[in-house]
Design an enzyme around this catalytic site. Structure first.
Site, PDB file in Angstrom:
ATOM      1  N   ASN A 293      54.890  38.382  30.892  1.00  0.00           N
ATOM      2  CA  ASN A 293      53.472  38.697  31.035  1.00  0.00           C
ATOM      3  C   ASN A 293      53.327  39.933  31.903  1.00  0.00           C
ATOM      4  O   ASN A 293      54.186  40.208  32.754  1.00  0.00           O
ATOM      5  CB  ASN A 293      52.729  37.526  31.682  1.00  0.00           C
ATOM      6  CG  ASN A 293      51.231  37.769  31.754  1.00  0.00           C
ATOM      7  OD1 ASN A 293      50.631  38.303  30.807  1.00  0.00           O
ATOM      8  ND2 ASN A 293      50.612  37.401  32.861  1.00  0.00           N
TER       9      ASN A 293
ATOM     10  N   MET B 215      44.544  36.295  26.995  1.00  0.00           N
ATOM     11  CA  MET B 215      43.722  35.703  28.041  1.00  0.00           C
ATOM     12  C   MET B 215      43.542  34.189  27.890  1.00  0.00           C
ATOM     13  O   MET B 215      42.510  33.649  28.259  1.00  0.00           O
ATOM     14  CB  MET B 215      42.361  36.430  28.098  1.00  0.00           C
ATOM     15  CG  MET B 215      42.475  37.924  28.345  1.00  0.00           C
ATOM     16  SD  MET B 215      43.531  38.385  29.762  1.00  0.00           S
ATOM     17  CE  MET B 215      42.293  38.512  31.049  1.00  0.00           C
ATOM     18  N   ARG B 216      44.556  33.508  27.374  1.00  0.00           N
ATOM     19  CA  ARG B 216      44.529  32.042  27.339  1.00  0.00           C
ATOM     20  C   ARG B 216      45.638  31.508  28.235  1.00  0.00           C
ATOM     21  O   ARG B 216      46.737  32.090  28.273  1.00  0.00           O
ATOM     22  CB  ARG B 216      44.774  31.494  25.928  1.00  0.00           C
ATOM     23  CG  ARG B 216      43.828  31.955  24.867  1.00  0.00           C
ATOM     24  CD  ARG B 216      42.384  31.643  25.129  1.00  0.00           C
ATOM     25  NE  ARG B 216      42.099  30.215  25.257  1.00  0.00           N
ATOM     26  CZ  ARG B 216      40.927  29.731  25.646  1.00  0.00           C
ATOM     27  NH1 ARG B 216      39.943  30.551  25.998  1.00  0.00           N
ATOM     28  NH2 ARG B 216      40.728  28.431  25.705  1.00  0.00           N
TER      29      ARG B 216
ATOM     30  N   ASP C 115      50.364  32.934  36.586  1.00  0.00           N
ATOM     31  CA  ASP C 115      50.682  34.214  37.238  1.00  0.00           C
ATOM     32  C   ASP C 115      51.697  34.028  38.363  1.00  0.00           C
ATOM     33  O   ASP C 115      51.770  34.845  39.285  1.00  0.00           O
ATOM     34  CB  ASP C 115      49.421  34.897  37.792  1.00  0.00           C
ATOM     35  CG  ASP C 115      48.427  35.246  36.701  1.00  0.00           C
ATOM     36  OD1 ASP C 115      48.863  35.521  35.568  1.00  0.00           O
ATOM     37  OD2 ASP C 115      47.217  35.254  36.977  1.00  0.00           O
TER      38      ASP C 115
ATOM     39  N   SER D 206      52.352  44.186  37.810  1.00  0.00           N
ATOM     40  CA  SER D 206      53.598  43.416  37.829  1.00  0.00           C
ATOM     41  C   SER D 206      53.918  42.919  36.426  1.00  0.00           C
ATOM     42  O   SER D 206      53.025  42.494  35.688  1.00  0.00           O
ATOM     43  CB  SER D 206      53.459  42.174  38.718  1.00  0.00           C
ATOM     44  OG  SER D 206      53.004  42.505  40.006  1.00  0.00           O
TER      45      SER D 206
ATOM     46  N   HIS E 187      50.584  41.673  34.550  1.00  0.00           N
ATOM     47  CA  HIS E 187      49.421  41.263  35.332  1.00  0.00           C
ATOM     48  C   HIS E 187      48.998  42.422  36.238  1.00  0.00           C
ATOM     49  O   HIS E 187      49.834  43.013  36.927  1.00  0.00           O
ATOM     50  CB  HIS E 187      49.761  40.030  36.175  1.00  0.00           C
ATOM     51  CG  HIS E 187      48.596  39.559  36.973  1.00  0.00           C
ATOM     52  ND1 HIS E 187      47.562  38.838  36.426  1.00  0.00           N
ATOM     53  CD2 HIS E 187      48.282  39.745  38.271  1.00  0.00           C
ATOM     54  CE1 HIS E 187      46.656  38.592  37.355  1.00  0.00           C
ATOM     55  NE2 HIS E 187      47.067  39.134  38.490  1.00  0.00           N
TER      56      HIS E 187
END
Ligand code: GAR
Length: 216
Positions: free
Chosen positions: A109, A92-93, A147, A138, A111
């Protein structure tokens, strides 16, 4: 960065259920988790890694005066594991542009939304508030845009009238735990490639919303 596609470092900040799924699947498979890095020393995922005898490193963002300095420390910790792939799993950075450039095409990542819809946080509640009928998850390449990197694969779920943010989170997690190890294996097998802002699977350009997975 190493060219060994099969060596993976997983970055976490919390529970690490996706890390668990990635570890469980790696037993079957074609990638190896060389290390787990958390920006929080109390992340439960660190215990999960230790239980599987996977080395861990904590890089606490609060100990660095700027994002650049944090990113540099993070890079150093990553490079010690000599990975070919960095997997963000509930990390979460936000990562700076220099960091992302350095590992271009080698960071994934996951998401909890059907990107490009609902980037950012609190996706389940926002989906409910908007009255959406569909929600999903995703996996995407990380680029400088938050994102916003090209989507590799997506899986949808239906939003029922009885759903709340918690039930959606549970349903999404179930999908994540299959989808993420699948995409990690594609990468490990050299089937995935990022070129600029385009993602390719088996040298086929993926559409904006990635490969649609229907596991039902
Ligand atoms: C996952 O649902 C992941 O999609 C989300 O955090 C959760 C981590 O769960 N990631 C993001 O919101 C990234 N912006 P886990 O720690 O149990 O794997």
């Amino acid at each position: 960065m190493h060219n060994n596609h099969r060596s993976v470092v997983v970055l976490i900040s919390g529970n690490g259920s996706n890390l668990q799924a990635l570890m469980d699947f790696s037993n079957a498979g074609n990638y190896r988790i060389s290390g787990v890095i958390s920006n929080k020393s109390d992340a439960y995922g660190l215990q999960r890694a230790e239980q599987s005898n996977i080395p861990t490193t904590v890089v606490d963002h609060r100990q660095y005066e700027s994002r650049d300095l944090f990113d540099q420390a993070l890079s150093q910790a990553i490079d010690e594991y000599e990975p070919g792939l960095i997997i963000l799993a509930g990390f979460m950075r936000i990562l700076g542009a220099d960091f992302v450039k350095r590992y271009q095409g080698k960071i994934l990542n996951i998401h909890p939304s059907l990107l490009p819809d609902y980037p950012g946080t609190n996706t389940h509640q926002r989906v409910l508030d908007a009255g959406e009928k569909m929600h999903g998850v995703s996996v995407h390449f990380v680029t400088e845009e938050l994102d916003g990197g090209p989507v590799i694969a997506q899986e949808s779920i239906a939003v029922e009238s009885s759903d709340d943010a918690e039930s959606l989170a549970t349903k999404i997690h179930e999908k994540e735990h299959v989808l993420y190890p699948t995409v990690a294996s594609w990468f490990a097998d050299g089937r995935l490639r990022l070129d600029g802002n385009d993602a390719f699977l088996d040298e086929q350009l993926l559409p904006e919303t990635g490969e649609q997975i229907d596991a039902s």
